[in-house]
Structure formats: C-alpha cells, structure tokens
Design a protein around this motif. Structure first.
Motif, PDB file in Angstrom:
ATOM      1  N   UNK A  16       0.836  -1.198   0.000  1.00 13.12           N
ATOM      2  CA  UNK A  16       0.000   0.000   0.000  1.00 13.12           C
ATOM      3  C   UNK A  16       0.873   1.251   0.000  1.00 13.12           C
ATOM      4  N   UNK A  17       0.267   2.353  -0.374  1.00 13.36           N
ATOM      5  CA  UNK A  17       0.959   3.640  -0.348  1.00 13.36           C
ATOM      6  C   UNK A  17       0.820   4.257   1.036  1.00 13.36           C
ATOM      7  N   UNK A  18       1.945   4.595   1.670  1.00 10.91           N
ATOM      8  CA  UNK A  18       1.890   5.222   2.997  1.00 10.91           C
ATOM      9  C   UNK A  18       1.180   6.572   2.938  1.00 10.91           C
ATOM     10  N   UNK A  19       1.543   7.375   1.945  1.00  8.70           N
ATOM     11  CA  UNK A  19       0.885   8.684   1.796  1.00  8.70           C
ATOM     12  C   UNK A  19      -0.592   8.508   1.504  1.00  8.70           C
ATOM     13  N   UNK A  68       7.311  10.014 -12.222  1.00 13.16           N
ATOM     14  CA  UNK A  68       7.337  10.294 -13.665  1.00 13.16           C
ATOM     15  C   UNK A  68       8.261  11.469 -13.988  1.00 13.16           C
ATOM     16  N   UNK A  69       8.310  12.441 -13.061  1.00 16.72           N
ATOM     17  CA  UNK A  69       9.176  13.608 -13.263  1.00 16.72           C
ATOM     18  C   UNK A  69      10.631  13.323 -12.896  1.00 16.72           C
ATOM     19  N   UNK A  70      10.881  12.137 -12.318  1.00 16.63           N
ATOM     20  CA  UNK A  70      12.248  11.770 -11.975  1.00 16.63           C
ATOM     21  C   UNK A  70      12.778  12.454 -10.738  1.00 16.63           C
ATOM     22  N   UNK A  71      11.914  12.852  -9.830  1.00 14.84           N
ATOM     23  CA  UNK A  71      12.328  13.540  -8.609  1.00 14.84           C
ATOM     24  C   UNK A  71      12.824  12.514  -7.586  1.00 14.84           C
ATOM     25  N   UNK A  72      13.654  12.931  -6.611  1.00 15.99           N
ATOM     26  CA  UNK A  72      14.262  11.980  -5.653  1.00 15.99           C
ATOM     27  C   UNK A  72      13.216  11.312  -4.762  1.00 15.99           C
ATOM     28  N   UNK A  73      13.465  10.037  -4.392  1.00 19.31           N
ATOM     29  CA  UNK A  73      12.580   9.245  -3.554  1.00 19.31           C
ATOM     30  C   UNK A  73      13.247   8.946  -2.216  1.00 19.31           C
ATOM     31  N   UNK A  74      12.474   8.631  -1.169  1.00 21.18           N
ATOM     32  CA  UNK A  74      13.082   8.268   0.124  1.00 21.18           C
ATOM     33  C   UNK A  74      13.826   6.937   0.002  1.00 21.18           C
ATOM     34  N   UNK A  75      14.812   6.693   0.862  1.00 26.77           N
ATOM     35  CA  UNK A  75      15.566   5.419   0.813  1.00 26.77           C
ATOM     36  C   UNK A  75      14.626   4.217   0.934  1.00 26.77           C
ATOM     37  N   UNK A  76      14.931   3.143   0.224  1.00 25.88           N
ATOM     38  CA  UNK A  76      14.078   1.954   0.216  1.00 25.88           C
ATOM     39  C   UNK A  76      13.939   1.328   1.605  1.00 25.88           C
ATOM     40  N   UNK A  77      14.998   1.469   2.419  1.00 28.80           N
ATOM     41  CA  UNK A  77      14.955   0.876   3.753  1.00 28.80           C
ATOM     42  C   UNK A  77      13.871   1.509   4.631  1.00 28.80           C
ATOM     43  N   UNK A  78      13.506   2.751   4.319  1.00 24.88           N
ATOM     44  CA  UNK A  78      12.510   3.454   5.129  1.00 24.88           C
ATOM     45  C   UNK A  78      11.075   3.186   4.679  1.00 24.88           C
ATOM     46  N   UNK A  79      10.905   2.601   3.489  1.00 20.71           N
ATOM     47  CA  UNK A  79       9.565   2.474   2.926  1.00 20.71           C
ATOM     48  C   UNK A  79       8.664   1.572   3.770  1.00 20.71           C
ATOM     49  N   UNK A  80       9.195   0.395   4.172  1.00 12.50           N
ATOM     50  CA  UNK A  80       8.355  -0.531   4.932  1.00 12.50           C
ATOM     51  C   UNK A  80       7.962   0.034   6.295  1.00 12.50           C
ATOM     52  N   UNK A  81       8.898   0.600   7.097  1.00 13.40           N
ATOM     53  CA  UNK A  81       8.482   1.213   8.373  1.00 13.40           C
ATOM     54  C   UNK A  81       7.476   2.343   8.171  1.00 13.40           C
ATOM     55  N   UNK A  82       7.649   3.110   7.101  1.00 13.85           N
ATOM     56  CA  UNK A  82       6.703   4.202   6.830  1.00 13.85           C
ATOM     57  C   UNK A  82       5.298   3.653   6.572  1.00 13.85           C
TER      58      UNK A  82
END
Length: 553
Positions: A16-19, A68-82
């Motif tokens: 799921x999307x955290x946001x 799609x715009x190629x903007x920076x993303x948060x580190x992958x390690x933080x995605x699951x806790x988020x």
C-alpha cells in the motif's frame, strides 16, 4: 497466466501507499463531519469509503507524477516502516472519526428537529465503509495492472515518460468505456424498468373518476390508464367544494385538475395540444385562476402546494400539468434534461398562447408553479416576451435546483447585506424569497405586475449545492447561517462537494419544513402573497394551516 494476469497479480499483492493511507484516512474523517442532511450508518459508510478512496487515489497520483518527473525518492529501507506507521495512524484516525461521527450526525439531526441515531451507527458505518474501500482499491489496482500491461510494449519503442503517459490515457479510456458504456448503461436500464412499472401501477383504490370534469374520466380526452401513477393521484386529489366552503365560510367550486401523462401522446407538442384541448373541454379558461404546474421528474405535483391554492381561490382555479418523465428529478437531470425542458416549453407556449389570445377582461389570472426540477423547467419554459409583452401574473417556485437560470442570477446579484440563503433581490417588485421562518419579503407591499416568489429552505441541498464548492466555500455556509443548518458544518475542499452530492439524493428524508420537504403552510403563505385572495384573513389562514397539518401536509 499471461502478461495481463501477471501484471494483475503483481498489483493485487503489492504494498500500500503510505501517503495514500494517511490522506485517505484524513479524507474519511472529514467526510464524517456534519453536512446538511443526516445519514444512517450505511450511507455514511459509503460516503466515507468513497472519500477515503478519493484521498488514497489522489496521493497515489501525486506520487506517480513525482516518479514520472524523476524527482528523488526516500531510501528503500525506510519504505516498509513508513507503511507500517501510516497503516497504524490511518486505523486510529478512522476509528476515532467513526465514533466521533455519531455525535456529529446527531448535531445535524438536532438542527433539523430529528431524534438521535441508534448506538449501532459506528459499527454499520465501519463495515459499509471498509467494504467499499476494498472494492474501490481492487478497482484501482486493476486499473494500474491494465496500465502496466499497455505500457510494457510501449516502453520498448518509446521514451519511458511518453510510454507511461500513453498507457495511462489508454487505460483511462478503457475503464471509462466499461464504466459508462456497460455498467452505467445496465444500471440506468434497470432503474428505468423499475420506475416504469411503478408509473404504470394502478392500485384498486385509484378507480377511474366518474365526474366528467375530471381528466381520465369516460368523457375526458385523456385515457385513465395513460395518466401514470402521479397523474392519477393528482386527478383524485382533494379538496372538494364542500371542504373549501367549510374552511373559508364562502361559496366554493370544485377545482379543476387537468393532467396529461407521458403515455397520453407520442411527442411533447402533442401532449401540450392535448392538455389545451382538455382545458377547453372543461371550460377551464372561464375560471378566475389558471396555474401551469410543472411536475417533478416522476410526474408528481406536490399536493401540499396545490391544496392551499385551491382553498384560497375558493376552488375557482384550474391547474394543468404534463408529465415528461417517470424517473426521480435527480435521475431525469442526469439522463435527459433537455426532454424535460422541451416539454415544459411546449406546454407553456401552447397554454400561454391561447390565454394571450383571449380578451384581457375575459381570461383567468395566470400563474406558474414548480417544485424542484419542476421549478427549473417552469423557469426555462418562459421567455422575455412572456415577462414584458403580455406577462403572466406570477410564479411560485419552490426548492429551485442549483442550476436554475433565473434563481442563480438573482441570487448572485442580491443586495450584499442579505445572506445567500435568503437573498434580497435588486428588483424586489418582481423577485422575492421566503422560507419557513422568514416571510417578511413576500408580505411587504410594493409588488409589481409580475410577482415571482422563491420558497427555499436553508437546509435544502438541491438548492444550495454548487459545482464549484469542491474548491471554494459557498456563500450560504458563512455566518449567519439559516435555520436547520448545523453550526458544526465545515467546508473541506473536495469533501464537502461529495457530501452535498449525497445530500441531494437524501434531501427528502427529513421532517417537513426542512431540507427538500416543503410544508403546506409555507406554500399557503406564498400563494396568499401572490394572489391576494379576498375574504381570507389571519383566522382563515390559521384554520387552513391546522386543517392541512391534520392531513400531514
């Protein structure tokens, strides 16, 4: 499994999307805040689920655009806790809002003089809301899978961003075609069939009238079977001359109620011509008053509106109505609003044209009436010549829908010190507004030769819905608010739009004198101001109000 099946499996089992969870939960909470019309747990759950899904989809869409715009993303390690934190926060927000929502709904019910909800409300809300969220989430993931399936071969020959853009457009078109061309079409066909059967139903108590002056009688030009359900109820409606005389203390006549059903003729022009022929057959133009009463979408002419008029005129009145649909007003607006407008225009032109050809001292006083969609179409049926050349005397338009042409213009140009729910027109000789608690405008002197009175309740969502309220707060929500509008009602971008859209569909589920349920006592006040009946004082009006109250009007 195939490429489409693989894409679907990956999407259905994806994270799921955290946001999306956080924004969806906030949308859910906002959707449960007070609106105009109170709801049971099932309907409120549906609104909450729809708003949650809207918030979730909005967040996912923004995130997709970010990628799609190629903007920076948060580190992958933080995605699951988020995601875990977001899921926990979303659950807390949704549960808190669900139990707080019962109190919010009771505030709305209190404003409308209704009893509080039952104790099971939050649980019904949660079950209904979560079920709808699951269904809509599955639909969203199917869309994403279709987009991935379409985009995969495109990425081999096109730049990645262009391939994604084309895939989104293609998937959107496919989903729209399925939803609009298959699901919606099947739903509309089912509703049409159901309402057609209801319209054709003739219960035993609705026997064909024997009075030759009644539409649908053996002497009538209109067949009883063709009148439709609402037409037959209109023709059989009260009051009688004896009842009117008992209320007013004066001699009275039996009112004439002319009605032409949707099945009485093939085209709007033929039905209008049939209505005129029936008016002539019953010698309706010899009456003192003539009212063109445009029905609602189902063909209904509100008896609470017509009964006080028939009493106040001593029965010396003829009304004429022509059915243009058997669907509810909101559905008629959605399916074929032009047909309703065309029918109303043909009826007005035909009846008004004959009325205008009569000597001025030998023709009835002509008025218009419409409730809800009937109000909108009654307005659209008239033209400048009818107002300026040889005008009808007046109109009572109740619960005008938000799209009503003249109502919208007069409200927008009102005197700035007057509230949007009770405007003071810049041309008060012609246009005046009133509601259950304030009749000062219509009671004041200074009416001109053409008198148009708008009856509207501040809690009527059909009148006060606005297409632009998804992005701006409507003026009627600003202080001071009208009677029946909860002080806790708060505007939220997008959310309030959805709330009021549902309120329009449930605006008739409240007590009379609130929402879209107009009370006979208010209609009576409006008619009295417009027609100025002789021999009707406060004592007679009070007696009339009590009599109508006894009839549940």
């Amino acid at each position: 499994m195939g490429k489409l099946g693989t894409a679907l499996y990956q999407r259905l089992t994806g994270p799921f999307s955290a946001a999306g969870l956080i924004l969806g939960a906030l949308f859910w909470a906002a959707a449960l805040t007070p609106s105009l019309i109170p709801r049971d747990g099932l309907l409120q759950g549906a609104i909450g689920g729809l708003c949650f899904s809207t918030g979730y989809a909005l967040a996912v869409g923004i995130a997709a655009l970010w990628v799609w715009l190629g903007l920076p993303l948060p580190p992958r390690l933080l995605l699951k806790p988020m995601r875990v934190l977001a899921a926990a926060a979303a659950i807390v927000i949704m549960l808190a809002a669900a139990f707080k929502g019962e109190g919010w709904q009771d505030e709305v019910r209190k404003a409308l003089d209704m009893q509080p909800n039952g104790g099971s409300w939050p649980f019904v809300l949660l079950i209904a809301g979560v079920l709808l969220i699951v269904v809509l989430m599955l639909a969203g993931r199917c869309f994403a899978a279709l987009r991935d399936f379409v985009g995969a071969p495109l990425r081999r020959v096109l730049p990645p961003r262009l391939a994604v853009l084309i895939a989104v457009v293609a998937a959107s078109w496919i989903f729209w075609s399925i939803g609009n061309g298959v699901l919606l079409d099947a739903l509309l066909r089912g509703l049409d069939s159901s309402y057609r059967r209801i319209d054709a139903l003739i219960p035993p108590e609705e026997a064909q009238p024997t009075d030759p002056m009644k539409a649908g009688s053996a002497a009538s030009l209109v067949r009883w079977e063709d009148l439709g359900r609402q037409g037959r109820l209109r023709v059989l409606s009260q009051p009688t001359a004896a009842e009117i005389a008992a209320l007013t203390g004066h001699e009275a006549k039996d009112p004439l109620q002319i009605y032409v059903g949707l099945n009485s003729a093939d085209t709007p022009q033929e039905r209008a011509a049939l209505a005129l022929a029936e008016l002539k057959r019953t010698n309706a133009f010899s009456r003192k008053f003539l009212v063109i009463a445009t029905p609602t979408g189902t063909g209904w002419v509100d008896p609470a509106a017509m009964l006080p008029l028939e009493v106040l005129t001593g029965g010396d009145v003829a009304s004429v109505s022509v059915q243009y649909s058997y669907l509810p007003s909101w559905l008629t607006l959605f399916v074929d609003p032009q047909y309703a407008e065309e029918t109303a225009a043909k009826v007005f032109d035909t009846v008004y044209g004959h009325w205008r050809s009569l000597p001025k001292d030998q023709r009835p006083r002509l008025f218009l009436f419409g409730l809800s969609l009937g109000s909108l179409n009654s307005d659209l049926a008239t033209d400048a010549y009818a107002l300026l050349g040889d005008p009808f005397e007046g109109a009572l338009w109740a619960g005008p829908p938000f799209a009503s042409r003249t109502w919208k213009q007069v409200t927008a140009t009102r005197l700035t010190e007057s509230p949007a729910w009770l405007p003071q027109a810049r041309t008060p000789a012609v246009f005046r507004f009133f509601n259950a608690g304030d009749r000062a405008q219509i009671a004041s002197p200074g009416w001109g030769p053409v008198k148009i009175a708008y009856l509207q309740y501040p809690s009527d969502a059909i009148t006060f819905f606005e297409t632009g309220m998804w992005r701006r707060e409507p003026a009627w929500m600003k202080a001071p608010r009208g009677a029946g509008v909860s002080p806790a009602l708060t505007w939220y971008p997008g959310i309030t739009f959805i709330q009021l859209a549902f309120d329009m569909m449930t605006a008739t589920t409240v007590p009379k004198g609130r929402g879209h349920v107009y009370a006979a006592r208010d209609y009576a006040a409006g008619w009295r101001a417009l027609i100025r009946p002789e021999g009707i004082g406060e004592a007679e009006m009070q007696r009339l109000d009590q009599w109508m109250e006894g009839k549940g009007l």
